[in-house]
Scaffold this active site. Sequence first.
Site, PDB file in Angstrom:
ATOM      1  N   ASN A   1       8.767   6.883  -2.660  1.00 27.09           N
ATOM      2  CA  ASN A   1       8.789   6.033  -1.470  1.00 27.09           C
ATOM      3  C   ASN A   1       9.980   5.083  -1.404  1.00 27.09           C
ATOM      4  O   ASN A   1      10.171   4.408  -0.401  1.00 27.09           O
ATOM      5  CB  ASN A   1       7.474   5.257  -1.311  1.00 27.09           C
ATOM      6  CG  ASN A   1       6.304   6.196  -1.197  1.00 27.09           C
ATOM      7  OD1 ASN A   1       6.333   7.145  -0.421  1.00 27.09           O
ATOM      8  ND2 ASN A   1       5.282   5.972  -2.002  1.00 27.09           N
TER       9      ASN A   1
ATOM     10  N   ASN B   1      13.109   2.271 -11.395  1.00 29.22           N
ATOM     11  CA  ASN B   1      12.031   1.783 -10.541  1.00 29.22           C
ATOM     12  C   ASN B   1      11.179   3.010 -10.245  1.00 29.22           C
ATOM     13  O   ASN B   1      11.511   3.805  -9.362  1.00 29.22           O
ATOM     14  CB  ASN B   1      12.579   1.160  -9.260  1.00 29.22           C
ATOM     15  CG  ASN B   1      11.472   0.564  -8.408  1.00 29.22           C
ATOM     16  OD1 ASN B   1      10.304   0.895  -8.564  1.00 29.22           O
ATOM     17  ND2 ASN B   1      11.843  -0.312  -7.498  1.00 29.22           N
TER      18      ASN B   1
ATOM     19  N   ILE C   1      11.145  -4.291  -7.089  1.00 28.32           N
ATOM     20  CA  ILE C   1      11.660  -5.159  -6.035  1.00 28.32           C
ATOM     21  C   ILE C   1      10.691  -6.309  -5.784  1.00 28.32           C
ATOM     22  O   ILE C   1      11.084  -7.465  -5.697  1.00 28.32           O
ATOM     23  CB  ILE C   1      11.903  -4.336  -4.747  1.00 28.32           C
ATOM     24  CG1 ILE C   1      12.998  -3.291  -5.018  1.00 28.32           C
ATOM     25  CG2 ILE C   1      12.263  -5.235  -3.573  1.00 28.32           C
ATOM     26  CD1 ILE C   1      13.133  -2.232  -3.947  1.00 28.32           C
ATOM     27  N   SER C   2       9.407  -5.982  -5.714  1.00 25.81           N
ATOM     28  CA  SER C   2       8.384  -7.004  -5.488  1.00 25.81           C
ATOM     29  C   SER C   2       7.851  -7.507  -6.833  1.00 25.81           C
ATOM     30  O   SER C   2       8.065  -6.882  -7.878  1.00 25.81           O
ATOM     31  CB  SER C   2       7.230  -6.439  -4.662  1.00 25.81           C
ATOM     32  OG  SER C   2       6.522  -5.463  -5.423  1.00 25.81           O
TER      33      SER C   2
ATOM     34  N   ARG D   1      -1.624  -2.681 -10.135  1.00 28.56           N
ATOM     35  CA  ARG D   1      -0.172  -2.760 -10.327  1.00 28.56           C
ATOM     36  C   ARG D   1       0.214  -3.650 -11.515  1.00 28.56           C
ATOM     37  O   ARG D   1       1.382  -3.762 -11.855  1.00 28.56           O
ATOM     38  CB  ARG D   1       0.514  -3.274  -9.061  1.00 28.56           C
ATOM     39  CG  ARG D   1       0.395  -2.318  -7.892  1.00 28.56           C
ATOM     40  CD  ARG D   1       1.248  -2.775  -6.723  1.00 28.56           C
ATOM     41  NE  ARG D   1       0.886  -2.099  -5.502  1.00 28.56           N
ATOM     42  CZ  ARG D   1       1.338  -0.899  -5.135  1.00 28.56           C
ATOM     43  NH1 ARG D   1       2.170  -0.246  -5.911  1.00 28.56           N
ATOM     44  NH2 ARG D   1       0.951  -0.365  -3.995  1.00 28.56           N
TER      45      ARG D   1
ATOM     46  N   ASP E   1       6.057   8.562 -21.751  1.00 30.47           N
ATOM     47  CA  ASP E   1       6.365   9.411 -22.907  1.00 30.47           C
ATOM     48  C   ASP E   1       7.808   9.894 -22.878  1.00 30.47           C
ATOM     49  O   ASP E   1       8.460   9.983 -23.925  1.00 30.47           O
ATOM     50  CB  ASP E   1       5.427  10.616 -22.961  1.00 30.47           C
ATOM     51  CG  ASP E   1       4.020  10.263 -23.412  1.00 30.47           C
ATOM     52  OD1 ASP E   1       3.801   9.131 -23.902  1.00 30.47           O
ATOM     53  OD2 ASP E   1       3.132  11.135 -23.266  1.00 30.47           O
TER      54      ASP E   1
END
Length: 138
Positions: free
Chosen positions: A11, A72, A99-100, A109, A85
């Site tokens: 995404n 990321n 980013i957040s 999360r 792994d």
Amino acid sequence: MKKILILNGPNLNLLGRREPTIYGSLTFEEFFESLKKKYADTDLVYFQSNIEGELIDKLHEVGFNFDGVILNAGAYTHTSVAIGDAIKGIETPVVEVHISNVHSREDFRHTSYIAPNAKGVIAGFGLQSYELALESFR
């Protein structure tokens, strides 16, 4: 010249359009061009995939001959034992970025399968998280 891979997961190809109040209005490609100019003394390579196996394949490809990986992994951070792994199995150090601020978001999360095998974790500074990760390899 150091060689650093920036590896983005699912995404993140939607940056600039996806939830701009959280992720901003700049596409990653636009941001990457500015990083290349600012860090002209570093060979920066960029790869993005929505497919877990492609991210693992890229880690295997660069994991013994690059100087660093900035990863990321998006939502795979919280679900992919396989990516964790893969990081454990390579020699190239990996910095996990977000980013957040993932710790201010949903409880699921707060767990990372990447962090235990990463050089470090940077979260919550917007796209500047990538720049902070780059600085860690200087």
